[in-house]
Design a protein around this motif. Sequence first.
Motif, PDB file in Angstrom:
ATOM      1  N   MET A 165      11.174   4.812   6.207  1.00  0.00           N
ATOM      2  CA  MET A 165      10.427   6.099   6.295  1.00  0.00           C
ATOM      3  C   MET A 165       9.959   7.106   7.196  1.00  0.00           C
ATOM      4  SD  MET A 165       6.848   3.402   5.202  1.00  0.00           S
ATOM      5  CE  MET A 165       7.199   2.624   3.872  1.00  0.00           C
ATOM      6  N   TRP A 166      10.308   7.412   8.080  1.00  0.00           N
ATOM      7  CA  TRP A 166      10.255   8.403   8.943  1.00  0.00           C
ATOM      8  C   TRP A 166      10.859  10.056   8.405  1.00  0.00           C
ATOM      9  CZ3 TRP A 166       6.829   8.543  12.928  1.00  0.00           C
ATOM     10  CH2 TRP A 166       6.958   9.901  13.715  1.00  0.00           C
ATOM     11  N   LYS A 167      12.247   9.452   7.845  1.00  0.00           N
ATOM     12  CA  LYS A 167      12.680   9.943   7.939  1.00  0.00           C
ATOM     13  C   LYS A 167      12.582  11.117   6.355  1.00  0.00           C
ATOM     14  CE  LYS A 167      16.196  11.179   9.944  1.00  0.00           C
ATOM     15  NZ  LYS A 167      16.547  12.588  11.339  1.00  0.00           N
ATOM     16  N   SER A 168      12.507   9.686   5.486  1.00  0.00           N
ATOM     17  CA  SER A 168      11.987  10.354   4.110  1.00  0.00           C
ATOM     18  C   SER A 168      11.470  11.052   3.900  1.00  0.00           C
ATOM     19  CB  SER A 168      12.820   9.038   3.281  1.00  0.00           C
ATOM     20  OG  SER A 168      12.226   9.938   1.960  1.00  0.00           O
ATOM     21  N   SER A 169      11.089  11.972   3.031  1.00  0.00           N
ATOM     22  CA  SER A 169      10.029  13.054   3.252  1.00  0.00           C
ATOM     23  C   SER A 169       9.283  12.330   1.742  1.00  0.00           C
ATOM     24  CB  SER A 169      10.261  14.490   2.707  1.00  0.00           C
ATOM     25  OG  SER A 169      11.080  14.292   1.360  1.00  0.00           O
ATOM     26  N   SER A 170      10.312  11.494   0.727  1.00  0.00           N
ATOM     27  CA  SER A 170       9.126  10.641  -0.265  1.00  0.00           C
ATOM     28  C   SER A 170       9.508   9.524  -0.438  1.00  0.00           C
ATOM     29  CB  SER A 170       9.578  11.418  -1.788  1.00  0.00           C
ATOM     30  OG  SER A 170      10.762  11.559  -1.843  1.00  0.00           O
ATOM     31  N   VAL A 175       1.493  -1.409   0.011  1.00  0.00           N
ATOM     32  CA  VAL A 175       0.203   0.149  -0.390  1.00  0.00           C
ATOM     33  C   VAL A 175       1.226   0.891  -0.145  1.00  0.00           C
ATOM     34  CG1 VAL A 175      -1.816   1.287   1.506  1.00  0.00           C
ATOM     35  CG2 VAL A 175      -2.497  -1.288   1.157  1.00  0.00           C
ATOM     36  N   ALA A 176       1.332   1.600   0.517  1.00  0.00           N
ATOM     37  CA  ALA A 176       3.081   2.292   0.951  1.00  0.00           C
ATOM     38  C   ALA A 176       3.650   2.448  -0.438  1.00  0.00           C
ATOM     39  CB  ALA A 176       3.762   1.583   2.219  1.00  0.00           C
ATOM     40  N   THR A 177       3.588   1.127  -0.983  1.00  0.00           N
ATOM     41  CA  THR A 177       4.972   1.488  -2.109  1.00  0.00           C
ATOM     42  C   THR A 177       3.166   1.678  -3.216  1.00  0.00           C
ATOM     43  OG1 THR A 177       6.090   0.027  -1.628  1.00  0.00           O
ATOM     44  CG2 THR A 177       5.543   0.392  -4.183  1.00  0.00           C
ATOM     45  N   PHE A 211       2.657   5.176   7.923  1.00  0.00           N
ATOM     46  CA  PHE A 211       3.400   4.233   7.845  1.00  0.00           C
ATOM     47  C   PHE A 211       4.606   3.639   8.434  1.00  0.00           C
ATOM     48  CE2 PHE A 211       0.616   4.626   4.064  1.00  0.00           C
ATOM     49  CZ  PHE A 211       0.099   3.326   4.441  1.00  0.00           C
ATOM     50  N   ALA A 212       5.282   3.957   9.043  1.00  0.00           N
ATOM     51  CA  ALA A 212       6.275   4.203   9.758  1.00  0.00           C
ATOM     52  C   ALA A 212       6.362   3.456  11.314  1.00  0.00           C
ATOM     53  CB  ALA A 212       6.947   5.186  10.179  1.00  0.00           C
ATOM     54  N   GLY A 213       5.402   4.253  11.801  1.00  0.00           N
ATOM     55  CA  GLY A 213       5.059   3.693  13.705  1.00  0.00           C
ATOM     56  C   GLY A 213       4.087   2.658  12.817  1.00  0.00           C
ATOM     57  N   SER A 260       0.803  13.594   3.254  1.00  0.00           N
ATOM     58  CA  SER A 260       1.442  12.854   2.754  1.00  0.00           C
ATOM     59  C   SER A 260       2.385  12.389   3.677  1.00  0.00           C
ATOM     60  CB  SER A 260       1.785  13.291   0.974  1.00  0.00           C
ATOM     61  OG  SER A 260       3.320  13.112   0.835  1.00  0.00           O
ATOM     62  N   LEU A 261       2.822  13.344   4.957  1.00  0.00           N
ATOM     63  CA  LEU A 261       3.691  13.666   5.665  1.00  0.00           C
ATOM     64  C   LEU A 261       2.945  12.537   6.585  1.00  0.00           C
ATOM     65  CD1 LEU A 261       5.760  16.479   5.698  1.00  0.00           C
ATOM     66  CD2 LEU A 261       6.859  14.394   5.064  1.00  0.00           C
ATOM     67  N   THR A 262       1.880  12.962   6.993  1.00  0.00           N
ATOM     68  CA  THR A 262       1.392  11.878   8.193  1.00  0.00           C
ATOM     69  C   THR A 262       1.378  10.658   8.234  1.00  0.00           C
ATOM     70  OG1 THR A 262      -0.061  14.235   8.424  1.00  0.00           O
ATOM     71  CG2 THR A 262      -1.183  11.757   9.210  1.00  0.00           C
TER      72      THR A 262
END
Length: 205
Positions: free
Chosen positions: A87-92, A25-27, A188-190, A181-183
């Motif tokens: 995922m947490w560190k990346s903006s995209s 889903v994230a992809t 997903f990171a969490g 997008s960031l939220t």
Amino acid sequence: MISIEFLLTSLVVVLIPGTGVLYTVATGLFVSKRASLFAAFGCTLGIIPALLASSFGLAAIFHASALAFQIVKYIGVVYLLYLAWVMWKSSSPLSIQENNDEATAFSIAAKGFLINILNPKLSIFFLAFLPQFIMPSAQQPIVSMLVLGGVFMLMTFAVFVVYGLMANRFSQFVVDSEKLSLTIQKFFAGSFAALGVKLALSDRV
């Protein structure tokens, strides 16, 4: 050999969101429709080692040996936490480089593959799940296990593709909103971090 009960039970199992679903889903959301297909393919391929291990009794090693189970489990935990950190560190997250589609497609599939093979509970799941649907009179139970596992993999791929494509339909809306997008990225990171912690706290079944 392939009963309605097996198909329905397998469908329920595949539909339950897990690391593979979250990754696909994230992809689909943050990369592309094509990339989500590679993610689904990689996650599905990751089932093969667990299926083979179960079919040939290797999964019993994880069940009997606490050390073997713990080693594979914590490698999987570290990998899930690594994905959460990225995922947490990346903006995209999982963004594709346009000039290297083939290599990136491989890396996307490889990540999905690793997500499943580094989960020792998957092998134990197959060891407990598939034998229930094999007839006692089966002359070649290993073949029956492989056939049922193959059907399970096809169902997994089909369902994951649907998840990925559905996510991609909302991708433009998500990408257009930086805040959203960031939220979602943080969510997903969490989620990956939570699944990693859950795996770390899990015991052999």
